[in-house]
Design a protein around this motif. Sequence first.
Motif, short mmCIF file in Angstrom:
data_model
loop_
_atom_site.label_atom_id
_atom_site.label_comp_id
_atom_site.label_asym_id
_atom_site.label_seq_id
_atom_site.Cartn_x
_atom_site.Cartn_y
_atom_site.Cartn_z
N PHE A 331 0.94 -1.16 -0.08
CA PHE A 331 -0.11 0.19 -0.20
C PHE A 331 0.81 1.41 0.05
O PHE A 331 1.66 1.38 0.74
N LYS A 332 0.52 2.00 -0.96
CA LYS A 332 1.28 3.37 -1.10
C LYS A 332 0.01 4.61 -1.58
O LYS A 332 -0.71 4.30 -2.26
N LEU A 333 -0.05 5.58 -0.72
CA LEU A 333 -0.91 6.51 -0.84
C LEU A 333 -0.93 7.10 -2.47
O LEU A 333 -2.01 7.34 -2.79
N HIS A 334 0.14 7.20 -2.97
CA HIS A 334 0.52 7.59 -4.52
C HIS A 334 -0.57 6.65 -5.27
O HIS A 334 -0.96 7.37 -5.99
N ASP A 335 -0.47 5.37 -5.06
CA ASP A 335 -1.26 4.51 -5.79
C ASP A 335 -2.82 4.86 -5.77
O ASP A 335 -3.49 4.56 -6.76
N VAL A 336 -3.46 5.31 -4.56
CA VAL A 336 -4.63 5.81 -4.42
C VAL A 336 -5.02 6.84 -5.41
O VAL A 336 -6.04 6.74 -5.88
N GLN A 337 -3.99 7.78 -5.55
CA GLN A 337 -4.27 8.91 -6.46
C GLN A 337 -4.10 8.52 -7.97
O GLN A 337 -4.93 9.12 -8.44
N ILE A 338 -3.60 7.44 -8.15
CA ILE A 338 -3.67 6.99 -9.41
C ILE A 338 -4.81 6.37 -9.82
O ILE A 338 -5.47 6.81 -11.02
N GLN A 339 -5.65 5.57 -8.87
CA GLN A 339 -7.04 5.15 -9.07
C GLN A 339 -7.99 6.57 -8.99
O GLN A 339 -8.95 6.30 -9.97
N HIS A 340 -7.56 7.44 -8.26
CA HIS A 340 -8.32 8.64 -8.33
C HIS A 340 -8.43 9.33 -9.57
O HIS A 340 -9.45 9.54 -10.07
N PHE A 341 -7.23 9.38 -10.42
CA PHE A 341 -7.11 9.78 -11.64
C PHE A 341 -7.96 9.14 -12.56
O PHE A 341 -8.39 9.65 -13.41
N PHE A 342 -7.95 7.76 -12.58
CA PHE A 342 -8.46 6.94 -13.56
C PHE A 342 -10.23 7.25 -13.55
O PHE A 342 -10.93 7.32 -14.53
N ILE A 343 -10.74 7.41 -12.00
CA ILE A 343 -12.04 7.72 -12.08
C ILE A 343 -12.17 9.20 -12.57
O ILE A 343 -13.23 9.26 -13.38
N ASP A 344 -11.30 10.17 -12.25
CA ASP A 344 -11.43 11.50 -12.90
C ASP A 344 -11.62 11.64 -14.32
O ASP A 344 -12.42 12.33 -14.87
N GLN A 345 -10.69 10.69 -15.05
CA GLN A 345 -10.62 10.72 -16.44
C GLN A 345 -11.71 9.99 -17.13
O GLN A 345 -11.56 9.83 -18.42
N SER A 346 -12.37 9.06 -16.51
CA SER A 346 -13.45 8.18 -16.93
C SER A 346 -14.69 9.00 -17.52
O SER A 346 -15.02 10.37 -17.43
N GLU A 347 -15.42 8.22 -18.50
CA GLU A 347 -16.71 9.03 -19.05
C GLU A 347 -18.02 8.73 -18.16
O GLU A 347 -18.95 8.90 -18.63
#
Length: 594
Positions: A331-347
């Motif tokens: 677990f790394k907090l940075h990886d949570v932000q990657i998943q956040h980014f995936f959601i942000d960029q989704s349609e």
Amino acid sequence: MTPETILKEKFGYDSFRDGQKQVINDILNDQNVLAIMPTGGGKSLCYQIPAMLFDGLTLVISPLIALMKDQVDALNENGIPATFINSSLDNMEMNRRFKLAADGQVKLLYIAPERLDSSYFLAQLQELDIALVAVDEAHCISQWGHDFRPSYLRLTDTLGQLPTHPVTVALTATATPKVAQDIKHRLHIEADHEVKTDFARDNLSFQVIKDQNSDQFLLDYLKANKAAAGIIYASTRKEVERLTKLLKKRKVSVTMYHGGMAENDRRQNQEDFLYDRKQVMVATNAFGMGIDKSNVRFVIHAQVPGSLEAYYQEAGRAGRDGLPSDVILLFKLHDVQIQHFFIDQSEMDDINKRREYQKLQDMTQYANTQQCLQQYILNYFGEDGPVCGKCSNCLDERDSQDITVEAQKVLSCVKRMHENFGKVLIAQVLAGSKNQRIKQFHFDELSTYGLLKNKAQKQLTELIDFLAASGYLQASNGQFPVLSIAPAGVRVLQGKEQVFRKMAVPVKTNILEDSELFTKLRMLRRSLAEAQGVPPFVIFSDKTLRSMCELMPKTLSEMAEVKGVGSQKLEKYGRQFIDVLQSDSDVLEKATEK
């Protein structure tokens, strides 16, 4: 012929697992049924055995080509006629297989749900005598599920057009109560025809590793488990390639899989892993659904997945044979932000985005809970259960260090930077970096500049991750999260609360050691598999080989008592495995005599 007879003769088992007989009875009584069983819980037998008892054909709707081929290979090895139709075949071969089904020469036909979008294909299905439809990975039918597929939504209409009105069985390993309700509604399954077995996987040891160097932990773990097969999941193609390169450099037997690779390369790498030519697979979540490899001894998530449903399904690919296996989240907090980014960029629309953010928050809470990890997962899926006694929380005996002073320095720096920047710049300020941005914002003039210059910048970043994961800092949503001080952090700054941090987790393994005899049996299994062009686990599972080592059968009748050895495999392979067992036994007897 009874279900028990088929279980013994075709599959080599004496008794059913929990829930299997109930599902089979519902199907044989013409009742639609939903089966929710953990990965490795024996879902496929729930429709494969009724398929042998019905006069007509069993249609299996399965999402991935790899699953179809593996299951069809395994069924044919057990003397059960089965085939599949998918995009890997040309039209002539598809028509030939349709004719086999129409002529009653196969009992099970596997297809992908997308096939049902074709009116021509549907018309062909209507000509077949379909007695049973098995909908595998049924959570894909629900918009509340973690792997929703639009093609599954049309299943209800499709099934309604089949003139034989077949019985329907839906099967999944991961379904929250809400998803289960959705599946039953869409497939017309009555409330009292849901069979849900214990979600707990007693053979799995769950671990969460955080606040330490994840690459070093990974390398140490693989060094300690050189002979074990396993999957390492990453969220991005870039990380898959980085990890693969790192492991190759350390001489690990590794291959990789992600959606950006050429199809032929993906297929070759997948086969290398399935056929035991490579020990470790590094992959995105594009790999694994339907992979039936039974001897996966560990699943490591090198990056955080987007939901607990996805995590538990991927984790379930470890230890399908029931032997002890490890499931590890780095677990790394940075990886949570990657998943956040995936959601942000989704349609997705805003409602679905909020739903995905909540799932990600549940995943983050899992990584930070002090509760038994297996118990936390069970609670998430609406179940109760005792503590497992073997996860990293249950067994956590590490010493805690008081890092209150260091934490105050970090929090003070965040405050002086007006809570308006991310962890990288904060770490650079604390390290005393001469970065141009620091000079631009005059951060080199802050009292906290260089306050922790005795630590490497990476160590500082990990410390900031720890403070955020522990609730002292909070990160904003979005692609570039900004850190601010949480209420708990304010109390630390005021001297009202202390901060303790656990020492790094040493590598521990739950995996069984391989004996010399077991290794010899694996070598024989692999040579037989290579000769026939099937994965080794299709011949026998690791669990069956270990049972042979324990029971040391000397005759075919004794070999028939080994779990997983059915009549077809006994006739085909029994003598060769007995010869290996006996040669080892003879060597042992001579050594004892001396």
